[in-house]
Write a protein that holds these residues in place. Structure first.
Motif, PDB file in Angstrom:
ATOM      1  N   VAL A  96      47.223  20.180  26.562  1.00 25.66           N
ATOM      2  CA  VAL A  96      46.486  20.899  27.854  1.00 25.66           C
ATOM      3  C   VAL A  96      47.357  21.165  28.978  1.00 25.66           C
ATOM      4  O   VAL A  96      47.055  22.440  29.555  1.00 25.66           O
ATOM      5  CB  VAL A  96      45.380  19.841  28.221  1.00 25.66           C
ATOM      6  CG1 VAL A  96      44.984  20.521  29.211  1.00 25.66           C
ATOM      7  CG2 VAL A  96      44.429  19.591  27.075  1.00 25.66           C
ATOM      8  N   LEU A  97      48.415  20.444  29.135  1.00 28.50           N
ATOM      9  CA  LEU A  97      49.506  20.807  30.174  1.00 28.50           C
ATOM     10  C   LEU A  97      50.176  21.986  29.840  1.00 28.50           C
ATOM     11  O   LEU A  97      50.327  22.833  30.731  1.00 28.50           O
ATOM     12  CB  LEU A  97      50.501  19.743  30.477  1.00 28.50           C
ATOM     13  CG  LEU A  97      49.630  18.327  31.296  1.00 28.50           C
ATOM     14  CD1 LEU A  97      50.705  17.153  31.222  1.00 28.50           C
ATOM     15  CD2 LEU A  97      49.950  18.792  32.862  1.00 28.50           C
ATOM     16  N   THR A 116      47.954  25.146  30.041  1.00 29.45           N
ATOM     17  CA  THR A 116      47.490  25.401  31.579  1.00 29.45           C
ATOM     18  C   THR A 116      48.863  26.265  32.155  1.00 29.45           C
ATOM     19  O   THR A 116      48.652  27.105  32.754  1.00 29.45           O
ATOM     20  CB  THR A 116      47.005  24.294  32.244  1.00 29.45           C
ATOM     21  OG1 THR A 116      45.973  23.568  31.631  1.00 29.45           O
ATOM     22  CG2 THR A 116      46.665  24.513  33.569  1.00 29.45           C
ATOM     23  N   PHE A 164      48.933  29.665  30.912  1.00 26.92           N
ATOM     24  CA  PHE A 164      47.871  30.699  31.538  1.00 26.92           C
ATOM     25  C   PHE A 164      48.245  31.134  32.612  1.00 26.92           C
ATOM     26  O   PHE A 164      48.321  32.092  33.124  1.00 26.92           O
ATOM     27  CB  PHE A 164      46.665  29.888  31.316  1.00 26.92           C
ATOM     28  CG  PHE A 164      45.571  30.620  32.118  1.00 26.92           C
ATOM     29  CD1 PHE A 164      44.927  31.619  31.606  1.00 26.92           C
ATOM     30  CD2 PHE A 164      45.153  29.968  33.445  1.00 26.92           C
ATOM     31  CE1 PHE A 164      43.837  32.317  32.413  1.00 26.92           C
ATOM     32  CE2 PHE A 164      44.243  30.889  33.956  1.00 26.92           C
ATOM     33  CZ  PHE A 164      43.468  31.884  33.511  1.00 26.92           C
ATOM     34  N   LEU A 165      48.735  29.937  33.515  1.00 31.08           N
ATOM     35  CA  LEU A 165      49.111  30.192  35.152  1.00 31.08           C
ATOM     36  C   LEU A 165      50.264  30.937  35.097  1.00 31.08           C
ATOM     37  O   LEU A 165      50.410  31.913  36.163  1.00 31.08           O
ATOM     38  CB  LEU A 165      49.387  28.857  35.753  1.00 31.08           C
ATOM     39  CG  LEU A 165      48.205  28.180  35.763  1.00 31.08           C
ATOM     40  CD1 LEU A 165      48.139  26.729  36.650  1.00 31.08           C
ATOM     41  CD2 LEU A 165      47.048  28.806  36.403  1.00 31.08           C
ATOM     42  N   THR A 212      52.548  25.847  37.126  1.00 28.86           N
ATOM     43  CA  THR A 212      51.515  24.612  37.492  1.00 28.86           C
ATOM     44  C   THR A 212      51.625  23.948  38.811  1.00 28.86           C
ATOM     45  O   THR A 212      50.912  23.596  39.842  1.00 28.86           O
ATOM     46  CB  THR A 212      51.389  23.526  36.342  1.00 28.86           C
ATOM     47  OG1 THR A 212      51.352  24.107  35.054  1.00 28.86           O
ATOM     48  CG2 THR A 212      50.116  22.586  36.667  1.00 28.86           C
ATOM     49  N   GLU A 230      49.350  23.931  42.281  1.00 29.97           N
ATOM     50  CA  GLU A 230      48.948  22.550  42.720  1.00 29.97           C
ATOM     51  C   GLU A 230      48.990  22.767  44.279  1.00 29.97           C
ATOM     52  O   GLU A 230      48.198  22.245  45.115  1.00 29.97           O
ATOM     53  CB  GLU A 230      49.679  21.486  42.255  1.00 29.97           C
ATOM     54  CG  GLU A 230      49.160  21.114  40.764  1.00 29.97           C
ATOM     55  CD  GLU A 230      49.948  20.005  40.407  1.00 29.97           C
ATOM     56  OE1 GLU A 230      49.450  18.844  39.834  1.00 29.97           O
ATOM     57  OE2 GLU A 230      51.403  19.941  40.498  1.00 29.97           O
ATOM     58  N   GLY A 270      51.262  19.222  37.119  1.00 31.96           N
ATOM     59  CA  GLY A 270      49.875  19.060  36.667  1.00 31.96           C
ATOM     60  C   GLY A 270      49.267  17.616  36.586  1.00 31.96           C
ATOM     61  O   GLY A 270      48.068  17.595  36.603  1.00 31.96           O
ATOM     62  N   LEU A 307      43.815  19.418  35.989  1.00 31.03           N
ATOM     63  CA  LEU A 307      43.689  20.646  35.411  1.00 31.03           C
ATOM     64  C   LEU A 307      42.408  21.354  35.292  1.00 31.03           C
ATOM     65  O   LEU A 307      42.529  22.806  35.495  1.00 31.03           O
ATOM     66  CB  LEU A 307      44.394  20.297  33.608  1.00 31.03           C
ATOM     67  CG  LEU A 307      45.867  19.874  33.951  1.00 31.03           C
ATOM     68  CD1 LEU A 307      46.271  19.821  32.382  1.00 31.03           C
ATOM     69  CD2 LEU A 307      46.980  21.044  34.526  1.00 31.03           C
ATOM     70  N   LEU A 324      42.259  25.192  36.965  1.00 31.37           N
ATOM     71  CA  LEU A 324      42.001  26.485  35.807  1.00 31.37           C
ATOM     72  C   LEU A 324      40.730  27.114  36.706  1.00 31.37           C
ATOM     73  O   LEU A 324      40.635  28.303  36.788  1.00 31.37           O
ATOM     74  CB  LEU A 324      41.463  26.059  34.874  1.00 31.37           C
ATOM     75  CG  LEU A 324      42.774  25.555  33.957  1.00 31.37           C
ATOM     76  CD1 LEU A 324      42.182  25.151  32.595  1.00 31.37           C
ATOM     77  CD2 LEU A 324      43.647  26.759  33.670  1.00 31.37           C
ATOM     78  N   SER A 377      41.802  29.180  39.793  1.00 28.60           N
ATOM     79  CA  SER A 377      43.116  30.063  39.646  1.00 28.60           C
ATOM     80  C   SER A 377      42.997  31.149  40.441  1.00 28.60           C
ATOM     81  O   SER A 377      44.048  31.840  41.100  1.00 28.60           O
ATOM     82  CB  SER A 377      43.110  30.108  38.159  1.00 28.60           C
ATOM     83  OG  SER A 377      42.166  30.669  37.450  1.00 28.60           O
TER      84      SER A 377
END
Length: 500
Positions: free
Chosen positions: A23-24, A27, A30-31, A108, A112, A290, A439, A443, A446
């Motif tokens: 998942v990290l 993510t 994606f970012l 990430t 944040e 993350g 996370l 998302l 974002s």
């Protein structure tokens, strides 16, 4: 108790390998995509931002001080013990995968910190507070998720991380002083003189800084974090220069074994899957991208635009993994099999053994002191994270802040003299819950991060030297930022144009 510790470790490993790790990475990718590789395009800006981040705080906490707090937390014993463990279990190829996850983790970390700044609030003492709990409540609009995150962070950072870091300090210093529990003092519950000395040292040094509050931590870490990282890098650099002929060979071995099985020691460590898993785990959990810890500090900075702190925190990931973790890996690989297979070689000792092999036995005590500083810096940074989240839960009550300080000092002291197998193994589970909830929020929000970046880039393109953030009526944002923190007269914000 041993059975409980083993069960917790099994559960933590399963969650990390099958859920958190992937998942990290997803993510971060994606970012990275939606910002068109912010960590690559703006790397020069990140370096320049750190260079000018000591000023402009207007009596608050400077951007550089916050960078130092998060760097103090990131660059800890994990950079020494964790990298050694990754190499032993994953082989040289694990280093390559550390680099990969650091690359996506920079995106990430940018989100944040930027979101922490966008949704921060002003505390009663005039400073700022923010982080995942705040952007979950004020941005996502989910106070339940925010409360869960804040409560877990208060306990994990204020009790667990402080105690396990001091436990690492005690183990290293007691071994260096040669005063283990095999020579206990009568009337002290089986503790040795060395253990009591270390516990007393942790108590005094932690109390002196933590009881001074977040501003005191900022003042200490402002010089301590860069100095400790520099000293460590200089030691490694000396070793690399002395073994210059080995440098390229080590790089080649890292790259080749990232995709082909190559054990580090005998049959221990190696294989593509082992390299990927161990390198990814170490990269992710060393740089903290993350996890939702660093943005608690990021929000306390006084800056004119959220993206400025996003850049600085992203660079922190680069320094932690690409610079410090890589340095550790290089010295271990240069030391060779005679060090990897030496008696007593393990994650907690391998780096020290490698450095002493190359520079001499005199380095054992300095390395013990360095590990002390690395762990100590993580203790006081963890206090900041805990205090910020307690502030969210209690509305900034003064008694709550003092309660956090007392608990942090007490747990750090206790960690120096207690066996913490259960606590060590429980921390991964707690951090997994923190990471996954954070996370989800990243998302969800974002568009806010992308909007803030576009606003910053547009102002820079129009020739604005120091962009300022316009929280209301900003066409790049999905809506108006709640509250009036960004309406400060100190940073009057021009209305941006609608041009990209």
């Amino acid at each position: 108790m041993d059975a409980l510790a083993a069960s917790l470790q099994t559960a933590a490993d399963w969650i990390t390998v099958h859920i958190t790790m992937w998942v990290l990475i997803a993510t971060g990718l994606f970012l990275t995509v939606i910002t068109r590789g912010v960590q690559v395009r703006h790397l020069p800006d990140m370096v320049r931002q750190v260079g000018g981040s000591r000023s402009g705080a207007e009596g608050g906490i400077s951007s550089f001080q916050v960078f130092a707090i998060s760097l103090a937390a990131r660059v800890g014993v994990g950079n020494v013990f964790g990298v050694a463990a990754a190499l032993l279990m994953g082989g040289p190829g694990a280093v390559f995968w550390m680099w990969v996850v650091a690359g996506v983790g920079m995106a990430t970390a940018f989100f944040e910190a930027t979101l922490a700044q966008v949704f921060k609030v002003r505390a009663s003492d005039g400073s700022f507070r923010g982080g995942p709990a705040f952007y979950m409540a004020r941005g996502v609009g989910n106070r339940t998720l925010a409360a869960v995150f804040a409560a877990i962070t208060v306990v994990t950072c204020g009790f667990v991380i402080t105690s396990v870091q001091s436990n690492a300090i005690a183990g290293t210093l007691v071994a260096a002083l040669g005063g283990g529990s095999e020579s206990p003092l009568p009337g002290f519950g089986g503790l040795s003189a060395a253990q009591l000395v270390v516990a007393g040292l942790v108590l005094v040094l932690t109390a002196v800084v933590v009881f001074g509050g977040i501003r005191a931590v900022a003042r200490v870490t402002e010089w301590m974090a860069p100095v400790m990282a520099l000293v460590y890098i200089v030691l490694i650099l000396i070793i690399c220069l002395v073994n210059l002929d080995e440098f390229l060979r080590v790089i080649g071995r890292i790259l080749s074994s990232a995709f082909a099985p190559e054990p580090l020691v005998g049959g221990l460590g190696g294989g593509v899957l082992a390299a990927v898993i161990n390198g990814t785990k170490r990269g992710l959990f060393s740089n903290e991208a993350g996890q939702g810890t660093a943005p608690n500090a990021a929000a306390t900075a006084t800056v004119s635009h959220p993206v400025q702190q996003g850049f600085i925190q992203s660079l922190g990931v680069f320094i932690d993994t690409i610079v410090v973790c890589t340095a550790t890996a290089f010295v271990i690989l240069i030391a060779g099999p005679q060090t990897w297979t030496a008696e007593g070689a393990g994650p907690a000792t391998l780096t020290t053994l490698a450095i002493s092999h190359e520079l001499g036995g005199w380095t054992v005590l300095p390395m013990a002191v360095l590990i002390f500083v690395l762990a100590y810096s993580s203790i006081i940074a963890a206090y900041v994270y805990s205090d910020v989240n307690m502030s969210y839960l209690t509305g900034g009550k003064r008694w709550a802040s003092w309660a956090v300080r007392v608990v942090c000092v007490a747990s750090a002291t206790a960690g120096a003299v207690l066996a913490l197998d259960v606590v060590w193994n429980a921390v991964d589970i707690a951090m997994a819950v923190m990471t996954l909830t954070n996370l989800i929020a990243l998302l969800w929000l974002s568009r806010w991060g992308v909007g803030a970046l576009r606003d910053y880039e547009n102002q820079r393109a129009r020739g604005v030297v120091e962009p300022v953030f316009h929280a209301h009526g900003n066409p790049y944002l999905p809506g108006d930022v709640p509250g009036d923190v960004w309406a400060s007269a100190a940073f009057p914000s021009p209305v941006p144009t609608t041009e990209d």
